[in-house]
Motif scaffolding. Structure first.
Motif, PDB file in Angstrom:
ATOM      1  N   SER A 172       0.839  -1.205   0.000  1.00  0.00           N
ATOM      2  CA  SER A 172       0.000   0.000   0.000  1.00  0.00           C
ATOM      3  C   SER A 172       0.869   1.247   0.000  1.00  0.00           C
ATOM      4  O   SER A 172       0.614   2.202  -0.751  1.00  0.00           O
ATOM      5  N   THR A 173       1.894   1.254   0.848  1.00  0.00           N
ATOM      6  CA  THR A 173       2.793   2.401   0.922  1.00  0.00           C
ATOM      7  C   THR A 173       3.524   2.616  -0.396  1.00  0.00           C
ATOM      8  O   THR A 173       3.702   3.750  -0.853  1.00  0.00           O
ATOM      9  N   TYR A 174       3.939   1.523  -1.021  1.00  0.00           N
ATOM     10  CA  TYR A 174       4.640   1.613  -2.303  1.00  0.00           C
ATOM     11  C   TYR A 174       3.737   2.217  -3.376  1.00  0.00           C
ATOM     12  O   TYR A 174       4.161   3.073  -4.162  1.00  0.00           O
ATOM     13  N   MET A 175       2.486   1.769  -3.412  1.00  0.00           N
ATOM     14  CA  MET A 175       1.564   2.242  -4.448  1.00  0.00           C
ATOM     15  C   MET A 175       1.163   3.706  -4.230  1.00  0.00           C
ATOM     16  O   MET A 175       0.998   4.457  -5.188  1.00  0.00           O
ATOM     17  N   LEU A 176       1.011   4.099  -2.974  1.00  0.00           N
ATOM     18  CA  LEU A 176       0.536   5.454  -2.667  1.00  0.00           C
ATOM     19  C   LEU A 176       1.667   6.466  -2.539  1.00  0.00           C
ATOM     20  O   LEU A 176       1.447   7.661  -2.727  1.00  0.00           O
ATOM     21  N   GLY A 177       2.862   5.986  -2.181  1.00  0.00           N
ATOM     22  CA  GLY A 177       3.949   6.905  -1.883  1.00  0.00           C
ATOM     23  C   GLY A 177       3.774   7.485  -0.484  1.00  0.00           C
ATOM     24  O   GLY A 177       2.764   7.248   0.183  1.00  0.00           O
ATOM     25  N   ILE A 178       4.770   8.247  -0.051  1.00  0.00           N
ATOM     26  CA  ILE A 178       4.724   8.802   1.301  1.00  0.00           C
ATOM     27  C   ILE A 178       3.545   9.761   1.470  1.00  0.00           C
ATOM     28  O   ILE A 178       2.774   9.659   2.433  1.00  0.00           O
ATOM     29  N   THR A 179       3.370  10.669   0.527  1.00  0.00           N
ATOM     30  CA  THR A 179       2.300  11.651   0.674  1.00  0.00           C
ATOM     31  C   THR A 179       0.922  11.016   0.518  1.00  0.00           C
ATOM     32  O   THR A 179      -0.033  11.427   1.185  1.00  0.00           O
ATOM     33  N   GLY A 180       0.814  10.024  -0.336  1.00  0.00           N
ATOM     34  CA  GLY A 180      -0.470   9.351  -0.490  1.00  0.00           C
ATOM     35  C   GLY A 180      -0.826   8.504   0.716  1.00  0.00           C
ATOM     36  O   GLY A 180      -1.993   8.371   1.075  1.00  0.00           O
ATOM     37  N   THR A 181       0.186   7.935   1.354  1.00  0.00           N
ATOM     38  CA  THR A 181      -0.046   7.101   2.528  1.00  0.00           C
ATOM     39  C   THR A 181      -0.362   7.926   3.759  1.00  0.00           C
ATOM     40  O   THR A 181      -1.265   7.599   4.534  1.00  0.00           O
ATOM     41  N   PHE A 182       0.381   9.003   3.929  1.00  0.00           N
ATOM     42  CA  PHE A 182       0.294   9.774   5.165  1.00  0.00           C
ATOM     43  C   PHE A 182      -0.451  11.097   4.968  1.00  0.00           C
ATOM     44  O   PHE A 182       0.097  12.181   5.218  1.00  0.00           O
ATOM     45  N   LEU A 183      -1.685  10.987   4.468  1.00  0.00           N
ATOM     46  CA  LEU A 183      -2.635  12.099   4.504  1.00  0.00           C
ATOM     47  C   LEU A 183      -2.224  13.305   3.673  1.00  0.00           C
ATOM     48  O   LEU A 183      -2.572  14.442   4.009  1.00  0.00           O
ATOM     49  N   GLY A 184      -1.517  13.060   2.594  1.00  0.00           N
ATOM     50  CA  GLY A 184      -1.103  14.170   1.756  1.00  0.00           C
ATOM     51  C   GLY A 184      -2.268  14.963   1.192  1.00  0.00           C
ATOM     52  O   GLY A 184      -2.143  16.170   0.958  1.00  0.00           O
ATOM     53  N   ASP A 185      -3.411  14.313   0.984  1.00  0.00           N
ATOM     54  CA  ASP A 185      -4.561  15.026   0.446  1.00  0.00           C
ATOM     55  C   ASP A 185      -5.059  16.103   1.396  1.00  0.00           C
ATOM     56  O   ASP A 185      -5.609  17.116   0.971  1.00  0.00           O
ATOM     57  N   TYR A 186      -4.853  15.908   2.707  1.00  0.00           N
ATOM     58  CA  TYR A 186      -5.238  16.945   3.670  1.00  0.00           C
ATOM     59  C   TYR A 186      -4.322  18.168   3.557  1.00  0.00           C
ATOM     60  O   TYR A 186      -4.680  19.257   4.006  1.00  0.00           O
ATOM     61  N   PHE A 187      -3.155  17.971   2.967  1.00  0.00           N
ATOM     62  CA  PHE A 187      -2.195  19.057   2.776  1.00  0.00           C
ATOM     63  C   PHE A 187      -2.318  19.683   1.381  1.00  0.00           C
ATOM     64  O   PHE A 187      -1.522  20.544   1.020  1.00  0.00           O
ATOM     65  N   GLY A 188      -3.286  19.226   0.610  1.00  0.00           N
ATOM     66  CA  GLY A 188      -3.451  19.726  -0.740  1.00  0.00           C
ATOM     67  C   GLY A 188      -2.613  19.001  -1.766  1.00  0.00           C
ATOM     68  O   GLY A 188      -2.538  19.410  -2.917  1.00  0.00           O
ATOM     69  N   ILE A 189      -1.957  17.902  -1.351  1.00  0.00           N
ATOM     70  CA  ILE A 189      -1.149  17.101  -2.277  1.00  0.00           C
ATOM     71  C   ILE A 189      -2.031  15.946  -2.750  1.00  0.00           C
ATOM     72  O   ILE A 189      -2.118  14.896  -2.107  1.00  0.00           O
ATOM     73  N   LEU A 190      -2.712  16.151  -3.864  1.00  0.00           N
ATOM     74  CA  LEU A 190      -3.714  15.194  -4.326  1.00  0.00           C
ATOM     75  C   LEU A 190      -3.164  14.300  -5.428  1.00  0.00           C
ATOM     76  O   LEU A 190      -2.309  14.705  -6.212  1.00  0.00           O
ATOM     77  N   MET A 191      -3.669  13.106  -5.481  1.00  0.00           N
ATOM     78  CA  MET A 191      -3.270  12.161  -6.521  1.00  0.00           C
ATOM     79  C   MET A 191      -4.089  12.432  -7.778  1.00  0.00           C
ATOM     80  O   MET A 191      -5.243  12.887  -7.704  1.00  0.00           O
ATOM     81  N   ASP A 192      -3.498  12.144  -8.936  1.00  0.00           N
ATOM     82  CA  ASP A 192      -4.176  12.420 -10.201  1.00  0.00           C
ATOM     83  C   ASP A 192      -5.347  11.476 -10.438  1.00  0.00           C
ATOM     84  O   ASP A 192      -6.352  11.863 -11.029  1.00  0.00           O
ATOM     85  N   ALA A 193      -5.204  10.241  -9.994  1.00  0.00           N
ATOM     86  CA  ALA A 193      -6.256   9.251 -10.212  1.00  0.00           C
ATOM     87  C   ALA A 193      -6.252   8.236  -9.075  1.00  0.00           C
ATOM     88  O   ALA A 193      -5.260   8.103  -8.351  1.00  0.00           O
ATOM     89  N   ARG A 194      -7.346   7.549  -8.944  1.00  0.00           N
ATOM     90  CA  ARG A 194      -7.477   6.533  -7.909  1.00  0.00           C
ATOM     91  C   ARG A 194      -6.518   5.377  -8.191  1.00  0.00           C
ATOM     92  O   ARG A 194      -6.382   4.927  -9.333  1.00  0.00           O
TER      93      ARG A 194
END
Length: 207
Positions: A103-125
């Protein structure tokens, strides 16, 4: 009840740690989303995300250590102390680790650790493994790891703690899922109606 010693403080400390961790990261991340306090403190959203990632990871290590201490002070069950159960325990811990690491590998650090709350959003699911098998593989993997550890220590109390871990995660998901969906819905709306999004941002800034 002879298989659970509720008088041991280590058991309650372990349960408190299990409860505290998702409570901490949800409160801290939601406050970040509203005020950008951590981004400002750390010099940017990415630095802030790395900071909360380090905090969550460290708290996880503390939680696991407290769990091990609690299990060592709980009564063992002879029926669980055999090679078959130990093999199941190793398999469970291995499977849990695979889910968490993948999961961590697929999401990366920011995707795993709440990056979306910081405005760091992923391009696609993310749809690759393990997300093509489970909706919340990180939480499932962590719970399975707790189960494996409980079996390894042959502690029935560990099975109860594992059930509590899953309950805590289930409650956390009730809050995290809709909030994350709201963040991405706002991003998509901003893409479709950029002028309206700018007006909303200006209004929010004035307030």
């Amino acid at each position: 009840m002879s298989l659970l010693d509720a008088s041991k403080a280590s058991l309650w400390v372990s349960l408190a740690s299990i409860t505290f961790n998702p409570l901490f990261w949800n409160i801290a991340a939601r406050r970040e989303h509203r005020t950008r306090w951590l981004s400002e403190l750390c010099g940017g959203p990415r630095q802030g995300c790395y900071a909360i990632a380090a905090a969550i990871f460290s708290l996880g290590l503390v939680r696991d250590a407290l769990f091990r201490t609690a299990m060592q002070e709980q009564p063992a069950l002879a029926a669980l102390d055999n090679r078959v159960v130990q093999a199941v325990a190793v398999a469970a811990m291995g499977a849990g680790m695979v889910l968490v690491v993948a999961s961590t590998y697929m999401l990366g650090i920011t995707g795993t650790f709440l990056g979306d709350y910081f405005g760091i959003l992923m391009d696609a699911r993310v749809t690759g493994f393990p997300f093509n098998v489970l909706d919340n593989p990180m939480y499932v993997g962590s719970t399975i790891s707790f189960l494996g550890a409980a079996l390894w220590y042959a502690r029935p109390a560990g099975l109860l703690v594992t059930a509590y871990v899953w309950l805590v995660y289930a409650v956390a998901l009730r809050f995290e899922g809709p909030f994350t969906a709201m963040i991405y819905a706002a991003r998509d709306a901003a893409r479709d109606h950029p002028s309206q999004a700018r007006k909303s941002a200006v209004k929010k800034k004035k307030l």
